[in-house]
Scaffold this active site. Structure first.
Site, mmCIF file in Angstrom:
data_model
loop_
_atom_site.group_PDB
_atom_site.id
_atom_site.type_symbol
_atom_site.label_atom_id
_atom_site.label_comp_id
_atom_site.label_asym_id
_atom_site.label_seq_id
_atom_site.Cartn_x
_atom_site.Cartn_y
_atom_site.Cartn_z
ATOM 1 N N ARG A 95 0.840 -1.145 -0.092
ATOM 2 C CA ARG A 95 -0.041 0.035 0.206
ATOM 3 C C ARG A 95 0.868 1.319 0.142
ATOM 4 O O ARG A 95 0.578 2.115 -0.668
ATOM 5 C CB ARG A 95 -1.108 -0.083 1.130
ATOM 6 C CG ARG A 95 -2.046 -1.097 1.247
ATOM 7 C CD ARG A 95 -2.422 -1.105 -0.222
ATOM 8 N NE ARG A 95 -3.409 -2.398 -0.234
ATOM 9 C CZ ARG A 95 -4.179 -2.922 -1.137
ATOM 10 N NH1 ARG A 95 -3.946 -2.146 -2.528
ATOM 11 N NH2 ARG A 95 -5.015 -3.739 -1.143
ATOM 12 N N ASP A 124 -6.667 -1.047 4.775
ATOM 13 C CA ASP A 124 -5.948 -0.520 3.639
ATOM 14 C C ASP A 124 -6.379 1.038 3.410
ATOM 15 O O ASP A 124 -5.512 1.530 2.929
ATOM 16 C CB ASP A 124 -6.341 -1.318 2.291
ATOM 17 C CG ASP A 124 -5.652 -2.531 2.234
ATOM 18 O OD1 ASP A 124 -4.593 -2.624 2.799
ATOM 19 O OD2 ASP A 124 -6.327 -3.540 1.749
HETATM 20 N N1 ARG Z 1 -5.843 -8.443 6.112
HETATM 21 C C1 ARG Z 1 -4.862 -8.009 5.310
HETATM 22 C C2 ARG Z 1 -4.202 -6.759 5.594
HETATM 23 O O1 ARG Z 1 -4.879 -6.075 6.229
HETATM 24 C C3 ARG Z 1 -5.270 -8.044 3.650
HETATM 25 C C4 ARG Z 1 -6.034 -7.197 3.157
HETATM 26 C C5 ARG Z 1 -6.701 -7.445 1.912
HETATM 27 N N2 ARG Z 1 -7.316 -8.540 1.777
HETATM 28 C C6 ARG Z 1 -7.966 -8.959 0.758
HETATM 29 N N3 ARG Z 1 -8.554 -10.026 0.726
HETATM 30 N N4 ARG Z 1 -8.571 -8.077 -0.217
HETATM 31 O O2 ARG Z 1 -3.146 -6.524 5.460
#
Ligand code: ARG
Length: 388
Positions: A95, A124
């Protein structure tokens, strides 16, 4: 009046496709899409056409894989950062780099706003927006998923149909998947029940231990100052090395992680990860540190690892703390050079040998044979004082 410009972090999926049209209508703006390749297997071919077909004025697709590996993944590996002792942070590490790339395009194109497709209950959104605020506080951030009228994917699909937005047939996958070279994160669908074992179709790359070969695979990993530099004695670029370990690991059922984790926004969520290379490299790197780090440093580094994992997970990559911890970690890695041989077998990684020119293992002190140089008599005084 000049038209507003918005730079959008674009993946080509349903959400970010709908975002393009939605922003165009709501802000009467020109949309610039920005897509980062972080080494995911999914093809980015045709993404530019799709973005233009959806209404984008300008399209940027940037290969960030090398930068991702050397500036994000390897620092985390050297630190030993695993969130809640399990998650190698693939999504979380990606990110800040995607945010940086979005900011760069926005500044170059003189856009005053940026937008992302993260939901209002995830980590995110925080990672994106904190990174953007750190790098370019003047940019206004729009998070359409937090504010728009659509209540479900079906409603988004209807909107897409109405506005001739091309959407892939794959939108009916029951899972939400995020993927890059360091790992795949899979959630939603039946995975929302922590009591249910992930069904086989949840896994995108790895085989199950049952399906894995009946004989083990051995790989020697060469490290230089904490960074993996080769396999079986052959020098390899980091991207190639990780790709190879992902392949070998996936075939041996390595790197499946089923985790109930604590999100920054306060909820517990259940996520399934596949991270074969990350699992192998964290294991091997730690084995080398066991051999080469002084006891006090090795023990102290646990705390740093946890702190480092938390700051990545919590969106604080561009922060003074991260820089300070990097300085500590780099100092510790000066002696983390050498080789670790690992055995991959039906989901397990075990150590099959390790060596280093900086090994602190002294066989004359450790041995129980007549080569022993350890002063057994000195132990008596040591214990007397130690136990006071
Ligand atoms: N739980 C993980 C994090 O916060 C992944 C998030 C995105 N996961 C997804 N399956 N789209 O870093």
């Amino acid at each position: 009046m000049k038209k507003a410009k918005i730079a959008v972090a674009y993946s080509g999926g349903l959400d970010t496709s709908v975002i393009i049209k939605w922003l165009m209508n709501k802000y009467n703006a020109d949309i610039i899409t920005v897509t980062g390749n972080l080494g995911q297997k999914k093809e980015l071919n045709g993404l530019d056409k799709k973005a233009y077909a959806t209404g984008a004025k300008k399209v940027f697709i940037k290969d960030l894989t090398h930068e991702f590996v050397y500036e994000y993944i390897f620092p985390a590996l050297k630190a030993g950062a695993l969130y809640e002792q399990a998650y190698p942070l693939a999504t979380a590490l990606g990110r800040p780099l995607l945010a940086k790339s979005l900011v760069e395009v926005a500044q170059m194109e003189k856009a005053t706003m940026v937008a992302h497709g993260c939901t209002g209950k995830g980590n995110d959104q925080v990672r994106f927006e904190v990174a953007i605020a750190a790098l370019a506080p003047e940019l206004k951030v729009i998070a359409p998923l937090r504010v728009w009228e659509f209540k479900s994917r079906e409603e988004e699909i209807l909107y897409a149909k109405k506005h001739n937005i091309p959407v892939a047939a794959t939108v009916n996958s029951p899972y939400s998947i995020d993927e890059n070279i360091w790992g795949t994160a899979i959630e939603c669908g039946v995975l929302e029940d922590p009591m249910i074992e992930p069904p086989p179709d949840a896994y995108q790359h790895t085989v199950s231990p049952e399906e894995a070969p009946d004989s083990p695979t051995l790989v020697a990993i060469n490290f230089k100052e904490g960074i993996p530099v080769g396999l079986d004695g052959k020098k390899l670029d980091g991207v190639e090395l990780i790709n190879r370990l992902n392949d070998i690991g996936a075939k041996n059922a390595i790197g499946r992680i089923d985790l109930v984790e604590n999100r920054l926004v306060g909820i517990k969520s259940r996520e399934v990860y596949e991270a074969p290379a990350a699992t192998i490299l964290y294991f091997a790197h730690t084995e080398l540190e066991r051999l080469t780090l002084d006891k006090a440093v090795f023990h102290y580094k646990y705390h740093v690892a946890q702190e480092y994992a938390n700051l990545i997970y919590n969106g604080l990559w561009f922060s003074p703390l991260k820089q300070a911890l990097d300085a500590f970690v780099d100092e510790t890695q000066k002696s983390v050079t050498g080789m670790v041989k690992v055995k991959l077998f039906k989901g397990n990684v075990t150590v099959a040998g390790r060596s280093s020119p900086y090994s602190l293992y002294d066989s004359e002190l450790a041995t129980y044979t007549n080569k022993d140089k350890f002063d057994h008599n000195a132990s008596e005084g040591f214990i007397k004082i130690y136990g006071l």
